[in-house]
Design a protein around this motif. Structure first.
Motif, PDB file in Angstrom:
ATOM      1  N   ARG B 147      49.881 -43.937  70.550  1.00  0.00           N
ATOM      2  CA  ARG B 147      50.654 -44.708  71.528  1.00  0.00           C
ATOM      3  C   ARG B 147      52.147 -44.690  71.234  1.00  0.00           C
ATOM      4  NH1 ARG B 147      47.031 -49.972  72.625  1.00  0.00           N
ATOM      5  NH2 ARG B 147      49.026 -50.824  73.301  1.00  0.00           N
ATOM      6  N   VAL B 148      52.503 -44.652  69.942  1.00  0.00           N
ATOM      7  CA  VAL B 148      53.935 -44.593  69.622  1.00  0.00           C
ATOM      8  C   VAL B 148      54.508 -43.261  70.096  1.00  0.00           C
ATOM      9  CG1 VAL B 148      55.620 -44.510  67.749  1.00  0.00           C
ATOM     10  CG2 VAL B 148      53.784 -46.199  67.702  1.00  0.00           C
ATOM     11  N   ASP B 149      53.773 -42.168  69.827  1.00  0.00           N
ATOM     12  CA  ASP B 149      54.254 -40.862  70.284  1.00  0.00           C
ATOM     13  C   ASP B 149      54.427 -40.850  71.794  1.00  0.00           C
ATOM     14  OD1 ASP B 149      54.352 -39.957  67.755  1.00  0.00           O
ATOM     15  OD2 ASP B 149      52.452 -38.849  67.808  1.00  0.00           O
ATOM     16  N   GLN B 150      53.456 -41.439  72.447  1.00  0.00           N
ATOM     17  CA  GLN B 150      53.491 -41.492  73.901  1.00  0.00           C
ATOM     18  C   GLN B 150      54.693 -42.303  74.386  1.00  0.00           C
ATOM     19  OE1 GLN B 150      49.958 -43.336  75.308  1.00  0.00           O
ATOM     20  NE2 GLN B 150      50.622 -43.213  77.423  1.00  0.00           N
ATOM     21  N   ALA B 151      54.940 -43.437  73.733  1.00  0.00           N
ATOM     22  CA  ALA B 151      56.066 -44.286  74.142  1.00  0.00           C
ATOM     23  C   ALA B 151      57.391 -43.584  73.881  1.00  0.00           C
ATOM     24  CB  ALA B 151      56.018 -45.621  73.401  1.00  0.00           C
ATOM     25  N   LEU B 152      57.497 -42.891  72.738  1.00  0.00           N
ATOM     26  CA  LEU B 152      58.743 -42.179  72.438  1.00  0.00           C
ATOM     27  C   LEU B 152      58.947 -41.047  73.440  1.00  0.00           C
ATOM     28  CD1 LEU B 152      58.741 -42.075  68.533  1.00  0.00           C
ATOM     29  CD2 LEU B 152      60.216 -43.407  70.045  1.00  0.00           C
ATOM     30  N   ASP B 153      57.852 -40.432  73.828  1.00  0.00           N
ATOM     31  CA  ASP B 153      57.896 -39.391  74.838  1.00  0.00           C
ATOM     32  C   ASP B 153      58.416 -39.958  76.160  1.00  0.00           C
ATOM     33  OD1 ASP B 153      57.393 -36.715  74.824  1.00  0.00           O
ATOM     34  OD2 ASP B 153      55.523 -36.920  75.960  1.00  0.00           O
ATOM     35  N   LEU B 154      57.890 -41.097  76.491  1.00  0.00           N
ATOM     36  CA  LEU B 154      58.235 -41.768  77.752  1.00  0.00           C
ATOM     37  C   LEU B 154      59.732 -42.021  77.868  1.00  0.00           C
ATOM     38  CD1 LEU B 154      56.830 -43.348  80.230  1.00  0.00           C
ATOM     39  CD2 LEU B 154      57.163 -45.358  78.828  1.00  0.00           C
ATOM     40  N   VAL B 155      60.357 -42.400  76.746  1.00  0.00           N
ATOM     41  CA  VAL B 155      61.782 -42.727  76.797  1.00  0.00           C
ATOM     42  C   VAL B 155      62.652 -41.528  76.407  1.00  0.00           C
ATOM     43  CG1 VAL B 155      61.379 -45.160  76.344  1.00  0.00           C
ATOM     44  CG2 VAL B 155      61.827 -43.623  74.430  1.00  0.00           C
TER      45      VAL B 155
END
Ligand SMILES: Nc1ncnc2c1ncn2[C@@H]1O[C@H](COP(=O)(O)OP(=O)(O)OP(=O)(O)O)[C@@H](O)[C@H]1O
Ligand SMILES: [Mg+2]
Lengths: 218, 369
Positions: B147-155
């Motif tokens: 989820r952290v990777d996904q969130a960093l990807d998102l931003v």
């Protein structure tokens, strides 16, 4: 020149000093950090509000801070006997040394903890941190460089205090300096002890500064 | 930013749809008779009084007002960083004053927040900062990583996880802040002057990110800003606070098109061009002769469309000059003013449908000076 006997004696004394100071410093950290966290978080607007207890503990800490070490050393003799079973020697000296260093270190650590930006605590609350999470993930790590610097100051001043403890039979470098340097006018021993103390303090200060720099480099 | 938007699209498609559908219904805030009084040794400050307000699920809601009007106080009651003195705050219908510590922690995981000064932990890496909400929630380690990777990807910060915040630019720090706020998949995102510390270009990219998040995740966003352009760009509705009370509220085009309260007018003043100075100098209130040209101000507040053909027709052959214009398109409506000079030949009648308000502000002898 120094006799080999004297060299042995100095070696033993150095070891005693290092032992006294490190054990007391360890105790000061173990007791001082929780104390500092308590002092910071238990104010009326803190995360563990307990203003009355905060005032009481604060006053006690100030009380210990106000008493000169040499006086504390004597005043604590009954307590030392109770805890260490004796009032002379290295282990007996550790008691007053820790008792004096703990409030000292706690106050220094307290200052660093108070300097942590309240915005960070707020951010932590906003992401669902519980109060202990805030202590663990915000207050302590963010204050760590300051606490490390404060610890260095504490250890240096404890090296000085340990020499005083030597005066009342604790052993260590202070003991040697007083017995040979002062009472028997052996200037060489006196100078050697001073040199060792300077080296010791410099080493502590250097490693402390280095640690702080590394922590701050993040 | 385009990169971020692209990654936004990708990750949103792979991960969110099912969750988004469920989330859409949630994310409402209701204030009922809310009041807040600060008590300190210096005395009492009434920061908010009798606030009644509804924030709808999935909208971007703006809070504006002068400094000290109570904006932050209001916003911070939503995740109970501030407790109301009177009245209630309902999040998804639930009175949050009644929550115990566990309930409060759960609420805060549903309500993310970003700050003007980012408030990132300097002792933790970007990854650890974003992971913290999940760590303290006891989420399993590999789930956290995902989820952290996904969130960093998102931003748009994929690959920056190992960096410490002190090495990031302001815009990047705010992106970390957004990732940290979103990693718990909240329904509501609170932004307290989140772009005030950023340069104009970065502000635009952060706003775009917020709007994308709002649209793709169906997140309700409540934001405070001093920049009226921010409201104009991304908000659906806006409330104007003045001395702790609601001065006015409504759709952005309504409030910006026809501000009723003096506080709103004062806030919007910087957006207005005003009368050009050279013109103001030569303007006289009454007609002095047939050669005078009428200076006409057409105000568009959202219902009329500036129709140039009609205007020209109306002027007949007399000549019609555009002196100054300021029309913004807000939520698909034309908002702003046109200043026209009507050639010599008496006053013309402007029909009502031409603009929301038409007014002759004076006469000049000659528009060219
Ligand atoms: N913790 C506090 N203690 C005492 N007074 C406070 C506190 N927080 C805010 N106030 C007061 O409450 C009023 C509203 O403050 P608030 O921060 O909500 O205003 P604001 O609209 O966010 O202002 P700004 O635009 O400057 O951020 C102000 O008069 C402020 O001085
Ligand atoms: Mg504010």
């Amino acid at each position: 020149m120094l006799t080999t006997q004297m060299v042995d004696r100095l070696q033993q004394a150095l070891w005693d000093t290092v032992l006294m100071v490190s054990v007391s410093a360890g105790i000061a950290v173990l007791a001082g950090i929780p104390l500092a966290v308590f002092l910071v978080t238990s104010g009326s607007d803190g995360i563990f509000p307990a203003p009355r207890l905060n005032r009481i503990i604060g006053t006690v800490v100030n009380g210990f801070r106000a008493v000169p070490f040499i006086v504390l050393l004597v005043a604590l003799i009954p307590f030392t006997r109770l805890v260490a079973g004796t009032t002379i020697g290295v282990w007996a000296a550790i008691v007053p040394l820790s008792v004096s260093a703990t409030p000292f270190f706690a106050r220094i650590a307290e200052v660093s903890l108070r300097e942590v930006d309240p915005g960070l605590v707020e951010a932590a609350q906003s992401i669902g941190c519980r109060r202990w999470d805030i202590v663990r993930h915000v207050l302590l790590p963010e204050a760590l460089p300051g606490i490390a610097g404060g610890f260095t100051i504490t250890v240096v001043s404890m090296i000085g205090a340990s020499a005083m403890a030597g005066a009342v039979g604790a052993g260590g470098l202070g003991d040697v300096a007083i017995r040979y340097g002062y009472q028997r006018f052996d200037t060489t021993v006196m100078l050697v002890v001073i040199a060792i103390l300077i080296l010791l303090v410099s080493a502590v200060q250097f490693s402390g500064d280095h640690a702080v720099r590394r922590l701050k480099a993040r | 930013m385009t990169g971020a938007a692209a990654t936004l699209a990708r990750s949103a498609v792979t991960e969110i749809p099912a969750a988004a559908a469920a989330i859409r219904k949630a994310g409402t805030v209701r204030f009922e008779g809310l009041g807040k009084t600060y008590r300190s040794s210096a005395g009492e400050v009434q920061a908010l009084s009798s606030i009644d307000l509804d924030i709808r699920a999935g909208e971007i809601f703006g809070i504006i007002g002068r400094s000290g009007a109570g904006k932050s106080s209001l916003l911070r009651t939503i995740n109970r960083l501030e407790r109301p003195t009177t009245g209630r705050v309902l999040v998804d219908g639930e009175d949050i004053a009644l929550l115990d510590e566990a309930g409060l922690v759960a609420l805060r995981r549903r309500v993310g927040m970003i700050f003007q000064h980012f408030n990132l932990l300097s002792a933790k890496t970007v990854y650890e900062n974003v992971a913290l909400p999940l760590r303290v929630a006891g989420v399993a380690r590999d789930e956290i990583t995902r989820r952290v990777d996904q969130a960093l990807d998102l931003v748009g910060l994929a690959g920056k996880g190992g960096t410490y915040p002190s090495r990031l630019s302001g815009g990047q720090k705010q992106r970390v802040g957004i990732a940290r706020a979103l990693v718990s998949r909240p329904e509501i995102l609170l932004c307290d002057e989140a772009t005030s510390a950023l340069d104009p270009e970065t502000t635009v990219s952060i706003l775009r990110l917020l709007r994308d998040i709002n649209q793709r995740l169906g997140l309700t966003i409540v934001l405070i800003t001093h920049e009226m352009s921010v409201i104009r760009e991304i908000c659906d509705r806006v409330v104007v606070l003045e001395r702790g009370e609601i001065a006015e509220q409504g759709e952005v085009w309504q409030v910006f098109g026809a501000p009723r309260h003096p506080a709103t007018q004062a806030l919007l003043q910087p957006l207005q061009h005003g009368l050009p100075e050279d013109l103001a100098d030569r303007l006289h209130e009454t007609r002095r002769g047939p050669e005078d040209q009428a200076v006409v101000e057409l105000t568009f507040a959202g219902s009329a469309v500036p129709d140039l053909a009609q205007l020209t027709e109306l002027a007949g052959g007399r000549g019609l000059r555009l002196l100054s214009s300021q029309i913004d398109r807000i939520q698909g409506r034309a908002i702003g003013k046109l200043l026209l000079a009507l050639g010599p030949g008496g006053d013309a009648e402007f029909p009502a449908h031409l603009a929301d308000r038409t007014r002759i502000i004076g006469y000049v002898d000659d528009t060219d000076g």
